[in-house]
Design a protein around this motif. Structure first.
Motif, PDB file in Angstrom:
ATOM      1  N   GLY A   3       0.803  -1.202   0.000  1.00 25.48           N
ATOM      2  CA  GLY A   3       0.000   0.000   0.000  1.00 25.48           C
ATOM      3  C   GLY A   3       0.839   1.256   0.000  1.00 25.48           C
ATOM      4  O   GLY A   3       2.066   1.229  -0.141  1.00 25.48           O
ATOM      5  N   VAL A   4       0.145   2.398   0.183  1.00 23.29           N
ATOM      6  CA  VAL A   4       0.824   3.691   0.193  1.00 23.29           C
ATOM      7  C   VAL A   4       1.857   3.748   1.304  1.00 23.29           C
ATOM      8  O   VAL A   4       2.987   4.228   1.113  1.00 23.29           O
ATOM      9  N   GLN A   5       1.496   3.225   2.501  1.00 21.36           N
ATOM     10  CA  GLN A   5       2.429   3.251   3.619  1.00 21.36           C
ATOM     11  C   GLN A   5       3.680   2.455   3.294  1.00 21.36           C
ATOM     12  O   GLN A   5       4.798   2.875   3.598  1.00 21.36           O
ATOM     13  N   GLY A   6       3.511   1.276   2.675  1.00 24.06           N
ATOM     14  CA  GLY A   6       4.656   0.461   2.293  1.00 24.06           C
ATOM     15  C   GLY A   6       5.562   1.179   1.312  1.00 24.06           C
ATOM     16  O   GLY A   6       6.789   1.112   1.411  1.00 24.06           O
ATOM     17  N   ASN A   7       4.954   1.900   0.364  1.00 22.78           N
ATOM     18  CA  ASN A   7       5.745   2.662  -0.600  1.00 22.78           C
ATOM     19  C   ASN A   7       6.529   3.768   0.091  1.00 22.78           C
ATOM     20  O   ASN A   7       7.698   4.019  -0.222  1.00 22.78           O
ATOM     21  N   ARG A   8       5.879   4.425   1.047  1.00 23.84           N
ATOM     22  CA  ARG A   8       6.546   5.511   1.764  1.00 23.84           C
ATOM     23  C   ARG A   8       7.739   4.982   2.555  1.00 23.84           C
ATOM     24  O   ARG A   8       8.803   5.601   2.578  1.00 23.84           O
ATOM     25  N   GLU A   9       7.541   3.837   3.227  1.00 24.82           N
ATOM     26  CA  GLU A   9       8.624   3.259   4.011  1.00 24.82           C
ATOM     27  C   GLU A   9       9.789   2.851   3.111  1.00 24.82           C
ATOM     28  O   GLU A   9      10.954   3.048   3.449  1.00 24.82           O
ATOM     29  N   PHE A  10       9.468   2.271   1.964  1.00 25.51           N
ATOM     30  CA  PHE A  10      10.516   1.850   1.036  1.00 25.51           C
ATOM     31  C   PHE A  10      11.306   3.050   0.528  1.00 25.51           C
ATOM     32  O   PHE A  10      12.536   3.052   0.508  1.00 25.51           O
ATOM     33  N   LEU A  11      10.592   4.102   0.120  1.00 25.95           N
ATOM     34  CA  LEU A  11      11.270   5.291  -0.391  1.00 25.95           C
ATOM     35  C   LEU A  11      12.064   5.985   0.700  1.00 25.95           C
ATOM     36  O   LEU A  11      13.149   6.534   0.434  1.00 25.95           O
TER      37      LEU A  11
END
Length: 259
Positions: A3-11
């Motif tokens: 999800g969006v949170q996962g993308n934010r953490e990855f970036l």
């Protein structure tokens, strides 16, 4: 699905990695974010992890000598010192363990797997709170019990890895007698009696270490493993303390154990 949170953490992880550069940190070569795939590409470390060189060695694998162990310890300490004192913003590693210490062709250590790192507390704060995500046995008492996280949490984890280097024992080993399963619990009573320090040393060393260096190494580990975070040294202090140990040369190694 990420999800969006996962993308934010990855970036955020990629951004952190792109900002830190030190000889004792693994270099990020590149990353990929395609569809549901999230990949980080690090430099190749030909000697694998520290864990592979300490535990369950086969008959064709020579154990690490004392000088190499102290060299690795100092490199790990310097990597943490950089994260705590030089990186901007400062970073708490949070999951230091022997499997996350990688070794290059010259057995120089580099810290890897920054997936759990956190920025250090801001000015005016003495700690931050986080969901406990470290590895059992390596986590400091305050982090494991309350989620309270400071750079001193990393110092405790370093103490565990350093004790593994000295002893050749896993931090948790259920193949050993009950009283020896937890490395830290087993070793702490020995810290109180310098005459018992040789009992902490890896038997695979065959007493090939300077006894004074062993005493200093065990004392450093004991300081890092203090239950109270406030009584542990800073990583910068640990680096200074390890300077002498890392400079011990092979011709100094025949020890005073027998004499």
């Amino acid at each position: 699905m990420i999800g969006v949170q996962g993308n934010r953490e990855f970036l955020a992880e990629v951004l952190t990695l792109s900002r830190v550069h030190h000889p004792n940190l693994v270099n990020l070569v590149g990353y990929c974010a395609h569809g549901h795939q999230r990949l980080l590409v690090y430099e190749y470390m030909m000697n694998g992890s520290l864990e592979e060189h300490l535990f369950d060695l086969d008959e064709n694998t020579a154990p690490l000598d004392w000088h190499t162990r102290m060299k690795i310890a100092k490199g790990v300490a310097k990597g943490l010192e950089y994260l705590h004192d030089v990186a901007d913003p400062p970073v708490i590693y949070r999951d230091l363990k022997s499997s996350n210490v990688l070794l290059d062709g010259d057995m120089n250590p580099k810290l890897s797997d920054f997936g759990l790192n956190k920025f250090a507390p801001r000015e005016g704060e003495d700690h931050m709170s986080a969901r406990v995500m470290g590895t059992y046995g390596y986590c400091s008492p305050e982090y494991a019990m309350t989620g309270e996280l400071t750079t001193k949490s990393d110092v405790y984890s370093f103490g565990v890895v350093f004790l593994e280097l000295i002893s050749g024992r896993r931090v948790i080993d259920d193949t050993r007698p009950t009283e020896e399963e937890n490395l830290v619990i087993w070793a702490k009573p020995l810290f109180k009696d310098p005459s018992k320090f040789p009992m902490v040393a890896d038997p695979l060393l065959n007493d090939n270490y300077p006894i004074k260096s062993l005493h200093q190494a065990v004392a450093i580990a004991a300081m890092c493993l203090q239950d109270e975070a406030s009584t542990r040294p800073y990583m910068s202090d640990v680096v200074v303390a390890l300077d002498y140990l890392a400079m011990v040369q092979d011709h100094d190694v025949p020890s005073e154990v027998d004499g």
